[in-house]
Design an enzyme around this catalytic site. Structure first.
Site, PDB file in Angstrom:
ATOM      1  N   ASN A 159       0.797  -1.227   0.000  1.00 46.05           N
ATOM      2  CA  ASN A 159       0.000   0.000   0.000  1.00 46.05           C
ATOM      3  C   ASN A 159       0.828   1.275   0.000  1.00 46.05           C
ATOM      4  O   ASN A 159       0.273   2.365   0.077  1.00 46.05           O
ATOM      5  CB  ASN A 159      -0.928   0.007   1.223  1.00 46.05           C
ATOM      6  CG  ASN A 159      -1.964  -1.092   1.127  1.00 46.05           C
ATOM      7  OD1 ASN A 159      -2.439  -1.407   0.042  1.00 46.05           O
ATOM      8  ND2 ASN A 159      -2.310  -1.683   2.265  1.00 46.05           N
ATOM      9  N   HIS A 191       7.034   2.038  -1.333  1.00 47.29           N
ATOM     10  CA  HIS A 191       8.232   1.229  -1.063  1.00 47.29           C
ATOM     11  C   HIS A 191       8.513   0.263  -2.219  1.00 47.29           C
ATOM     12  O   HIS A 191       9.666   0.099  -2.643  1.00 47.29           O
ATOM     13  CB  HIS A 191       8.031   0.457   0.250  1.00 47.29           C
ATOM     14  CG  HIS A 191       9.178  -0.402   0.638  1.00 47.29           C
ATOM     15  ND1 HIS A 191      10.344   0.102   1.166  1.00 47.29           N
ATOM     16  CD2 HIS A 191       9.350  -1.749   0.576  1.00 47.29           C
ATOM     17  CE1 HIS A 191      11.179  -0.888   1.411  1.00 47.29           C
ATOM     18  NE2 HIS A 191      10.607  -2.021   1.066  1.00 47.29           N
TER      19      HIS A 191
END
EC number: 2.5.1.78
Length: 155
Positions: free
Chosen positions: A85, A88
């Site tokens: 989410n 990253h």
């Protein structure tokens, strides 16, 4: 006109494999696929070395150390980065792919990109030995072919 292609004859080929432990339920299947293919193509088991790293981001460092050692004819990099989410995922995928490509160019040995970059766990599972084949196995085959192509071009 000359045309050059590698072949799958695994004469005296030494392979280094770097595997990410993160998402090991996927990466262990990629490793099994790579090892199965190398053995099927008669790469001697003593000529295969495997290094486990914590995650995909650490793959380029160890692949670089392997390349600099000059012990290996090819290096296979295996990992699985699955979108979450946050951003990253994008940073990890970008840096790992750039790092692996740079190692191959700098060392002039094949460094195979077997790091899955998927949106879902299901997509990763499909690429680790189910519907979409096994990317570890494909990397092993590609490594042998590239080693032989380079040997042909260097002859």
């Amino acid at each position: 006109m000359n045309t050059y292609e590698g072949n799958l004859v695994a004469n005296n080929i030494k392979i280094g494999i770097v595997v990410a432990r993160f998402n090991e339920f996927i990466t262990s299947k990629l490793l099994s696929g790579a090892l199965d293919n190398l053995k099927r193509e008669n790469v001697n088991e003593k000529d295969i070395e495997v290094a486990w790293v914590p995650g995909a981001f650490e793959i380029p460092l160890i692949a670089s150390k392997m390349a600099k050692s000059k012990k290996y004819d090819a290096i296979i990099c295996l990992g699985a980065v699955i979108r979450g989410n946050t951003s990253h995922y994008d940073y990890v995928c970008s840096e790992v792919s750039k790092g692996i490509a740079q190692i191959s160019l700098n060392s002039e040995i094949p460094v195979m990109f077997g790091v899955l970059t998927t949106d879902t766990i299901e997509q990763a599972i499909e690429r680790a030995g189910t519907k979409a084949g096994n990317k570890g196995s494909e990397c092993a085959q590609g490594a042998i072919e590239m080693v032989n192509l380079i040997r042909t071009l260097d002859a």
